[in-house]
Design an enzyme around this catalytic site. Structure first.
Site: not given
Length: 162
Positions: A8, A11, A13-15, A125
């Site tokens: 993401c 690095n 939140c999502r990944s 996001d």
């Protein structure tokens, strides 16, 4: 060994959520000796930082521990090292395509390509959203990672038989 990298922007939140969820699935499936998991960001905004506290809290509620993860930026050798480089959204996929040597472009995909329960193309996001945004990320990531696990399992079995 099948190597998977989730990407993401920062690095945090999502990944890292995808890394933690997928690592847990890999461990539960007993495939940690044949599947390696990591995450990175396309930008270096948060190098060395732990995932966002809201990310960690949402993950913890579902039994995922992200506390040991630290943000890093994608490195040039990642493109050769990983078999799957999975972006969370179109912007990060585009950034990866710009950075990636042509020989490795086939490794770049959107994570949600592996989802079976959600039709969305990307993982939104959650950074500027409320707690429900982090729950949505987990819903999408759990779905896509379950599909990815089946693909990675089959790939690992094919290589083991060869």
């Amino acid at each position: 060994m099948t190597k998977v990298l989730f990407v993401c922007m920062g690095n945090i939140c999502r990944s890292p959520t995808a890394e933690g969820v997928f690592q847990d699935m890999v461990l539960q499936a007993g495939l940690d000796d044949v599947i390696m998991v990591d995450s990175a960001g396309t930008h270096g905004y948060h190098l060395g930082e732990a995932p966002d506290p809201r990310t960690r809290a949402a993950a913890r509620k579902r039994g995922y521990d992200l506390s040991e993860l630290r943000a890093r930026q994608i490195a040039p050798d990642d493109f050769a090292k990983f078999d799957y480089i999975l972006a969370m959204d179109w912007d990060n996929l585009s950034a990866l395509q710009q950075l990636c040597p042509k020989a490795y472009l086939h490794k770049l995909q959107l994570l949600m390509r592996f989802a079976t329960e959600h039709d969305e193309a990307t993982v939104p996001d959650p950074y500027y959203g409320g707690p429900e945004s982090f729950e949505t990320v987990l819903n999408f990531v759990e779905d896509a990672c379950a599909g990815l696990l089946e693909v990675a399992r089959k790939r690992s079995l094919q290589f083991a038989a060869a």
